[in-house]
Design an enzyme around this catalytic site. Sequence first.
Site, PDB file in Angstrom:
ATOM      1  N   GLU A  57     -35.326  43.414  48.604  1.00  0.00           N
ATOM      2  CA  GLU A  57     -35.490  43.057  47.188  1.00  0.00           C
ATOM      3  C   GLU A  57     -36.899  43.452  46.754  1.00  0.00           C
ATOM      4  O   GLU A  57     -37.876  43.042  47.377  1.00  0.00           O
ATOM      5  CB  GLU A  57     -35.269  41.563  46.981  1.00  0.00           C
ATOM      6  CG  GLU A  57     -35.554  41.068  45.562  1.00  0.00           C
ATOM      7  CD  GLU A  57     -34.810  41.868  44.486  1.00  0.00           C
ATOM      8  OE1 GLU A  57     -35.475  42.432  43.599  1.00  0.00           O
ATOM      9  OE2 GLU A  57     -33.560  41.933  44.559  1.00  0.00           O
ATOM     10  N   GLY A  62     -32.214  36.968  42.881  1.00  0.00           N
ATOM     11  CA  GLY A  62     -31.241  36.461  41.924  1.00  0.00           C
ATOM     12  C   GLY A  62     -30.763  37.486  40.927  1.00  0.00           C
ATOM     13  O   GLY A  62     -29.762  37.259  40.238  1.00  0.00           O
ATOM     14  N   GLY A  63     -31.477  38.608  40.795  1.00  0.00           N
ATOM     15  CA  GLY A  63     -31.029  39.674  39.916  1.00  0.00           C
ATOM     16  C   GLY A  63     -31.124  39.336  38.437  1.00  0.00           C
ATOM     17  O   GLY A  63     -31.796  38.386  38.019  1.00  0.00           O
ATOM     18  N   THR A  64     -30.407  40.105  37.640  1.00  0.00           N
ATOM     19  CA  THR A  64     -30.453  39.965  36.183  1.00  0.00           C
ATOM     20  C   THR A  64     -30.018  38.585  35.730  1.00  0.00           C
ATOM     21  O   THR A  64     -30.666  37.957  34.887  1.00  0.00           O
ATOM     22  CB  THR A  64     -29.568  41.036  35.527  1.00  0.00           C
ATOM     23  OG1 THR A  64     -30.073  42.333  35.851  1.00  0.00           O
ATOM     24  CG2 THR A  64     -29.543  40.873  34.010  1.00  0.00           C
ATOM     25  N   CYS A  65     -28.916  38.089  36.259  1.00  0.00           N
ATOM     26  CA  CYS A  65     -28.360  36.822  35.787  1.00  0.00           C
ATOM     27  C   CYS A  65     -29.375  35.689  35.872  1.00  0.00           C
ATOM     28  O   CYS A  65     -29.611  34.974  34.912  1.00  0.00           O
ATOM     29  CB  CYS A  65     -27.108  36.467  36.594  1.00  0.00           C
ATOM     30  SG  CYS A  65     -26.402  34.869  36.146  1.00  0.00           S
ATOM     31  N   HIS A 464      -4.751  16.174  24.831  1.00  0.00           N
ATOM     32  CA  HIS A 464      -5.219  15.961  23.461  1.00  0.00           C
ATOM     33  C   HIS A 464      -6.395  14.997  23.494  1.00  0.00           C
ATOM     34  O   HIS A 464      -6.383  14.022  24.235  1.00  0.00           O
ATOM     35  CB  HIS A 464      -4.099  15.371  22.601  1.00  0.00           C
ATOM     36  CG  HIS A 464      -4.547  14.989  21.221  1.00  0.00           C
ATOM     37  ND1 HIS A 464      -4.677  15.906  20.202  1.00  0.00           N
ATOM     38  CD2 HIS A 464      -4.917  13.784  20.702  1.00  0.00           C
ATOM     39  CE1 HIS A 464      -5.096  15.294  19.113  1.00  0.00           C
ATOM     40  NE2 HIS A 464      -5.250  14.004  19.386  1.00  0.00           N
TER      41      HIS A 464
END
Length: 482
Positions: A57, A62-65, A464
């Site tokens: 890395e 964690g990347g983009t998210c 409902h």
Amino acid sequence: MSTQPTQGPSGNTTPRADSPSGVTPTHFDAIVIGAGQAGPPLAGRLTQAGQRVALIERKHFGGTCVNTGCMPTKTLVASAYAAHLARRAADFGVALQGTVGVDARRLKERKDEVVLRARGNVEKWLRGMDNCTVVQGHARFVGPREIDVDGRRLSADRFYINVGGRANIPDMPGVRDIPLLTNTTLLDLDTVPRHMIVIGGSYIGLEFAQMYRRFGAEVTVVEKGPRLISREDPDISDAILKILEKEGIRVHLNAECIRFEAHPQGAAVRVSCRQDPGPIIGSHVLMAVGRLPNTGDLGLEAAGVKTDERGYIVVDDQLRTSVPHIWALGDCNGRGAFTHTSYNDFEIVAANLLDEDPRRVSDRLPCYALYIDPPLGRVGMTEAAVRATGRPALVGVRPMTRVGRAVEKGETEGFMKVVVDAETKAILGAAILGTGGDEAVHGILDVMSSKAPYTTLQRTVQIHPTVSELIPTVLGELKPMA
């Protein structure tokens, strides 16, 4: 655990035959490049299967998210919703003293807290993973089975690329003459812009537009096309336009000639070359016109990995690249641009390699959400796409003004729509633009995934009061598509 690469189980002490440098690379069974949504869980599965894995890395775990996408933006969307709801307090019989404002520094602090916690959890998980060596640095292929990571040589039997994407900044006239924001750099602001001009009327741009309008900024959206989010049906685009304009967001469509000029107040944006109405003056400009894959500096040519004209890695239905021992997952492969598709890429690769379960990309249904308020939940084909096939179809539509849950919450913007194959009774697609639409659409998604006829859902009793309970009603009122 140590971040230094360790010698692999094969005990290599001499250079591999395919090492271009003559330097002995540290060898692994598998190397995962990128710690986004697919990379870490894949590393986990591979190590559980007894493989020695290196995960590379170069920046944030964690990347983009985690860092610049879902988590920070949806955290800010939640803050924007709280501000919007507070301003509507009187509608609910609630009295507030004084005006409702925002603390921009606290907005950023809250967002940062969420991001740093998630990022730290991913890194902690990886560093504590047995048989996984974490290496921080920039990976580049120097051969089919070898990479260089800032001067270190690593080799592996298999590689998995999960490097994500970044904001696209097209070469528009004057774009380098103004201070420009992207979805990444905008997250560093601890002030509210006076007037933010958003270039691009699609998912990322519209989320930021509404968010910052609710934080108190003036906002103008500039879209080159004739309508917002052009991949959706026109009725969806029209409804979203009305929602945004109702909140005071100005929208310029058909901006066929966008160009920029420096201005003492920030930037001047011109939107037409034929009938120039004069510049739009803004304090900040956000460029939100799509994404590009992070593949240009990976040395893919040295490995023989093919990319398309946009730079996306070409993969087959099981996410294998043009090189049999290299796979590409997530945004960089052009087969999806969402966290859920990236994670599903991991599931597909793991199922095929470790579980003898032949899963394919083409098996998954397209689904996503647009997180303006109210959100849009979308699955399957649009009405326009169904019409283009020429097949006989049925369509059902219900405005949110006729959904009890929406009325009770005072959030009646939008509508729900379902399109069904008239002959097979299969649900072809659905859109729910309205409160809870991003959640309610999953009931339709599940029925489509199970390949059950729409009558299965029509005859299912729902709770409902919910938004979901009206979906069977919509299915009971289907009419032939005109």
